[in-house]
Design a protein around this motif. Sequence first.
Motif, mmCIF file in Angstrom:
data_model
loop_
_atom_site.group_PDB
_atom_site.id
_atom_site.type_symbol
_atom_site.label_atom_id
_atom_site.label_comp_id
_atom_site.label_asym_id
_atom_site.label_seq_id
_atom_site.Cartn_x
_atom_site.Cartn_y
_atom_site.Cartn_z
ATOM 1 N N GLU A 145 12.671 -31.305 3.999
ATOM 2 C CA GLU A 145 13.874 -31.163 4.828
ATOM 3 C C GLU A 145 14.336 -29.721 4.789
ATOM 4 O OE1 GLU A 145 18.310 -33.182 5.384
ATOM 5 O OE2 GLU A 145 16.832 -34.057 4.027
ATOM 6 N N SER A 146 14.482 -29.135 5.979
ATOM 7 C CA SER A 146 14.906 -27.748 6.078
ATOM 8 C C SER A 146 16.393 -27.626 5.802
ATOM 9 C CB SER A 146 14.595 -27.205 7.473
ATOM 10 O OG SER A 146 15.147 -25.913 7.624
ATOM 11 N N HIS A 147 16.731 -26.599 5.058
ATOM 12 C CA HIS A 147 18.134 -26.325 4.779
ATOM 13 C C HIS A 147 18.641 -25.169 5.637
ATOM 14 C CE1 HIS A 147 18.074 -29.138 1.475
ATOM 15 N NE2 HIS A 147 17.011 -28.527 0.975
ATOM 16 N N LYS A 148 17.818 -24.746 6.560
ATOM 17 C CA LYS A 148 18.228 -23.677 7.463
ATOM 18 C C LYS A 148 18.871 -24.288 8.704
ATOM 19 C CE LYS A 148 14.629 -20.417 6.078
ATOM 20 N NZ LYS A 148 15.467 -19.253 5.821
ATOM 21 N N SER A 149 19.679 -23.537 9.373
ATOM 22 C CA SER A 149 20.291 -24.025 10.613
ATOM 23 C C SER A 149 19.268 -23.898 11.729
ATOM 24 C CB SER A 149 21.541 -23.202 10.932
ATOM 25 O OG SER A 149 21.226 -21.834 11.047
ATOM 26 N N LEU A 150 18.871 -25.023 12.270
ATOM 27 C CA LEU A 150 17.875 -25.038 13.337
ATOM 28 C C LEU A 150 18.562 -25.153 14.687
ATOM 29 C CD1 LEU A 150 15.237 -27.400 11.715
ATOM 30 C CD2 LEU A 150 15.308 -24.911 11.699
ATOM 31 N N ASP A 179 13.933 -30.661 15.182
ATOM 32 C CA ASP A 179 13.712 -31.523 14.023
ATOM 33 C C ASP A 179 13.759 -30.676 12.760
ATOM 34 O OD1 ASP A 179 13.054 -33.476 12.256
ATOM 35 O OD2 ASP A 179 11.160 -34.042 13.222
ATOM 36 N N ASN A 180 14.548 -31.071 11.785
ATOM 37 C CA ASN A 180 14.636 -30.302 10.552
ATOM 38 C C ASN A 180 13.876 -30.956 9.411
ATOM 39 O OD1 ASN A 180 16.310 -32.476 10.053
ATOM 40 N ND2 ASN A 180 17.827 -31.256 8.925
ATOM 41 N N LYS A 181 12.939 -31.828 9.747
ATOM 42 C CA LYS A 181 12.132 -32.485 8.721
ATOM 43 C C LYS A 181 10.650 -32.386 9.069
ATOM 44 C CE LYS A 181 13.175 -36.055 6.430
ATOM 45 N NZ LYS A 181 13.409 -37.433 5.954
ATOM 46 N N ALA A 197 8.887 -28.344 10.460
ATOM 47 C CA ALA A 197 10.051 -27.647 9.926
ATOM 48 C C ALA A 197 9.662 -26.753 8.752
ATOM 49 C CB ALA A 197 11.106 -28.667 9.487
ATOM 50 N N ASP A 205 10.139 -22.712 8.601
ATOM 51 C CA ASP A 205 10.891 -22.053 7.534
ATOM 52 C C ASP A 205 10.053 -20.995 6.833
ATOM 53 O OD1 ASP A 205 13.051 -23.606 8.106
ATOM 54 O OD2 ASP A 205 12.956 -24.843 6.294
#
Length: 695
Positions: free
Chosen positions: A298-303, A308-310, A314, A318
């Motif tokens: 899971e990305s902790h950056k602002s997308l 999709d942040n997973k 992702a 990152d």
Amino acid sequence: MVPSVRKSGSGASGLVDGNNPSLISLEGSNFVVNGHIFLSDVPDNITLSPSPATLTEKTICDNAGSFVGFDSKESKNRHVVHIGKLKSIKFMSIFRFKVWWTTHWVGSNGRDLEHETQIVMLDKSDDSGRPYVLLLPLLEGPFRASLQPGDDDNVDVCVESGSTKVCGAGFRSVVYLHAGDDPYNLVKEAMEAVRVHLGTFKLLEEKTPPGIVDKFGWCTWDAFYLNVHPQGVWDGVKGLVDGGCPPGLVLIDDGWQSISHDEDPITEEGMNAAVGAGEQMPCRLVRFQENYKFRDYESHKSLAAGADNKGMGAFIKDLKEEFNTLLEMLCEDHGGRVDLAKAYYKALTASVRKHFKGNGVIASMEHCNDFMFLGTEAISLGRVGDDFWCTDPSGDPNGTFWLQGCHMVHCAYNSLWMGNFIHPDWDMFQSTHPCAEFHAASRAISGGPIYVSDSVGKHNFPLLRRLVLPDGSILRCNYYALPTRDCLFEDPLHDGSTMLKIWNLNKFTGVIGTFNCQGGGWCRETRRNKCAAQFSHSVTAKTNPRDIEWNSGKNPISIEGVQIFAMYLSKSKKLVLSKAHENIEIALEPFNFELITVSPVTTLAGKPAQFAPIGLVNMLNTGGAIQSLAYTNDSTSSVQIGIKGSGEMRVFASEKPRSCKIDGRDVAFEYEGHMVVTQVPWSTPSGLSTIDYLF
């Protein structure tokens, strides 16, 4: 239909076209080239046909090649047929010693051949005038051919479909024969003719290798094997970036796919059950999606909104943003191995074009003529050697050393064949391995990509910085490395006397690599690679500027009129001036090397001073740093060199220059042993500098 010639009781059965006569003929019971027998006792059922490609495609070559075929009384799915006896003619060959990998083998008689031989070259005879002869097994219809030893020194061709449902009795083009006086052009011309004949692949010269060949890379395999995970990849990339060797290529090897064993439920992933290197081989894909380790990232950056942040996508996003880099056994019911391979590679080619910009893949474990003839329409980069083994998987402690020589020989000789289809990739290595410098030297001049499989946090940065520039690029040769002529028919692994010598070209210089690989290799009795410690000792060899094939590749280097060459020995840090055929002697202990930059010497206009560029001597591919070279044609007697990289720049000059400038500014320099030494900084994002030498 092209007419074929069968063996007759007497007389010549030569193949002649008014404009392009074949050098090869079937005369009585003998295959003959330029009047010299190279295969005798040819059976009555063997046929010889002229190559339409070499008769009609005048741009291919001057001499027509010929196809060997045969007739059988019985229609079968597998034929093994004598095509003639080979006696007392030295040959070099490439054969499959594993399902996935090939290597070099030499001998002088038919009995010396190995099974699954993919290519054979017969040595020329300077005394009699016999040229080199190439024997290349091919595909014909749904059948695929290879060469192997027969009884009583016969050369046998094995022709098989791979399916009992696909049978045949008559063949006209299962082996291609070609002759010539240059061993490198011989292979090139033969592949050009076969390309026209089969129409199923493209030559390397018709394709563009992916951009990753010019970037330093890191592979996760030896670092994690199947236990690779996102945090480990992240830490690995960060460690290299922090050490000044940013990878422009990251290979996440096995361990990210969703796989399971056949006995596992199809709804479950079997990654936890398959953790050892190689244990993933019998597994099957459960789904195309990545496995839970990367799926749960899971990305902790602002997308961007809606992104999709997973998952793997992702994670890769990152990683890039943070570091600013980056069948033959299944063919029974599918029309046989060739038809199955055609369908498979057609789909693969379409996928590569759709998802990988047409060429952005590395082919691996592909050492078989099925792949070369069917799978290389789009793929332009591929492994040319067995895996880099840190240690011997069979448990021999000496394998830490002798297996490294094996790897080098695999890559060098396989490239003679495979380099016509794919750009050779010499595989990864570990920078902390006992033979790391040995490997690094070969990768530096291989002409292929350079990547390591270091464990996270375990790097030899001083060595890596001799390969990698601060922007993550490498100094790659313009061509691909090949064995020198005097090595082609010798055994650099276990004859106790032959040193492996390879050559390559940069933009303005050539390079020769000498490697003592003696100490182990293929054993016919045990049918595997094994130690041969009795041959592991100091070896001496001779080399000269003519060991380099200067006219090779798309950008050959003209040496017409060159009388003297400057030869710089990297490890010895020694400069030698040599005429073209004047030998220098190299002595090496086991698993040691020497790299020699060879630069044509030019006499400057306006004064009798001589000059030759050498390059950045802190880099293993010293001459690869030279990007441009210009001599003035007036009395100012100056030389301007464009350099990529930083460090200690050396040139040969018979006289001390008046001054040196880097990017227009006067700089200090030393003049020692007829070499001008300057220190070049990394002063621009591109790493490009201009050096002026004024005499």
